[in-house]
Enzyme design. Structure first.
Site, PDB file in Angstrom:
ATOM      1  N   HIS A  18       0.843  -1.202   0.000  1.00 28.80           N
ATOM      2  CA  HIS A  18       0.000   0.000   0.000  1.00 28.80           C
ATOM      3  C   HIS A  18       0.883   1.259   0.000  1.00 28.80           C
ATOM      4  O   HIS A  18       0.624   2.210  -0.735  1.00 28.80           O
ATOM      5  CB  HIS A  18      -0.872   0.065   1.269  1.00 28.80           C
ATOM      6  N   LYS A  42     -16.301  -6.326   9.296  1.00 28.19           N
ATOM      7  CA  LYS A  42     -17.031  -6.073  10.558  1.00 28.19           C
ATOM      8  C   LYS A  42     -16.157  -6.301  11.796  1.00 28.19           C
ATOM      9  O   LYS A  42     -16.401  -5.724  12.830  1.00 28.19           O
ATOM     10  CB  LYS A  42     -18.271  -6.988  10.644  1.00 28.19           C
ATOM     11  N   ARG A  91      -1.881  -6.406  -8.077  1.00 30.94           N
ATOM     12  CA  ARG A  91      -0.666  -7.159  -7.801  1.00 30.94           C
ATOM     13  C   ARG A  91      -0.475  -8.287  -8.802  1.00 30.94           C
ATOM     14  O   ARG A  91       0.612  -8.548  -9.277  1.00 30.94           O
ATOM     15  CB  ARG A  91      -0.721  -7.750  -6.387  1.00 30.94           C
ATOM     16  N   SER A 129      -2.835  -7.786   3.244  1.00 32.54           N
ATOM     17  CA  SER A 129      -3.091  -7.585   4.674  1.00 32.54           C
ATOM     18  C   SER A 129      -3.493  -8.911   5.316  1.00 32.54           C
ATOM     19  O   SER A 129      -3.086  -9.228   6.435  1.00 32.54           O
ATOM     20  CB  SER A 129      -4.217  -6.563   4.869  1.00 32.54           C
TER      21      SER A 129
END
Ligand code: PNS
Length: 163
Positions: A18, A42, A91, A129
């Site tokens: 990022h 969430k 990517r 991530s």
């Protein structure tokens, strides 16, 4: 007219992939807003204030990078901020299908806003991530794959959960 771009994402957590895209974007556009999505997951590992804090810390040297949050439809946020461009990182081919769908949906919702895909440096093409969280939680090294502040905060989370 200055070109304003929005780079949206969950950033749970921010990775060096990022960071690479944002630094490239900051060279290409007059201003780039890192827009952290409020409801993307969430139960994120990092809270919204933590994710914002991390990004502000990492980009404190770049005056044309702003960190903000958004809730609801991305395209509405982009239009409200009067930005012309959505930046997304690509990517590998596996990213393409979902990104293509999103870009076309956003184009249908507001044809004035362009999605621009950017490639990170080669050494970051396999980082996500999700993988960072998995590898770290199983005791693997993530050094060099995330900003130092993220690595530090990951360690704090693990030691906090053991306490
Ligand atoms: O980092 P991510 O999880 O790949 O980011 C995905 C994100 C947050 C950019 C995407 O889910 C999004 O735009 N969410 C906001 C809701 C929305 O506008 N959905 C329609 C997309 S076409």
């Amino acid at each position: 007219m200055p070109t304003l771009a929005v780079y949206p994402g969950s950033f749970d957590p921010l990775t060096n992939g990022h960071v690479d895209i944002i630094r490239r974007g900051a060279r290409l556009f007059d201003r780039i807003i890192v827009a952290v999505a409020v409801n993307a997951d969430k139960s994120p590992l990092f809270s919204m204030p933590e994710r914002v804090d991390i990004a502000r810390d990492v980009f404190r040297d770049l005056t044309n990078v702003e960190v903000d949050t958004f809730d609801g439809l991305l395209i509405e946020y982009v239009s409200q901020r009067k930005a012309q461009v959505i930046v997304r990182g690509l990517r590998a081919v596996s990213d393409f299908e979902f990104e293509f769908q999103m870009a076309l949906m956003n184009q249908r919702l507001d044809g004035r806003i362009e999605t621009v895909f950017m490639m990170p440096a080669e050494q970051y093409t396999y980082i996500s991530s999700r993988l960072i969280k998995e590898v770290f939680s199983l005791g693997g090294r993530v050094h060099g794959l995330v900003p130092d502040t993220v690595e530090q905060r990951l360690r704090e989370k693990v030691s906090g959960s053991r306490a």
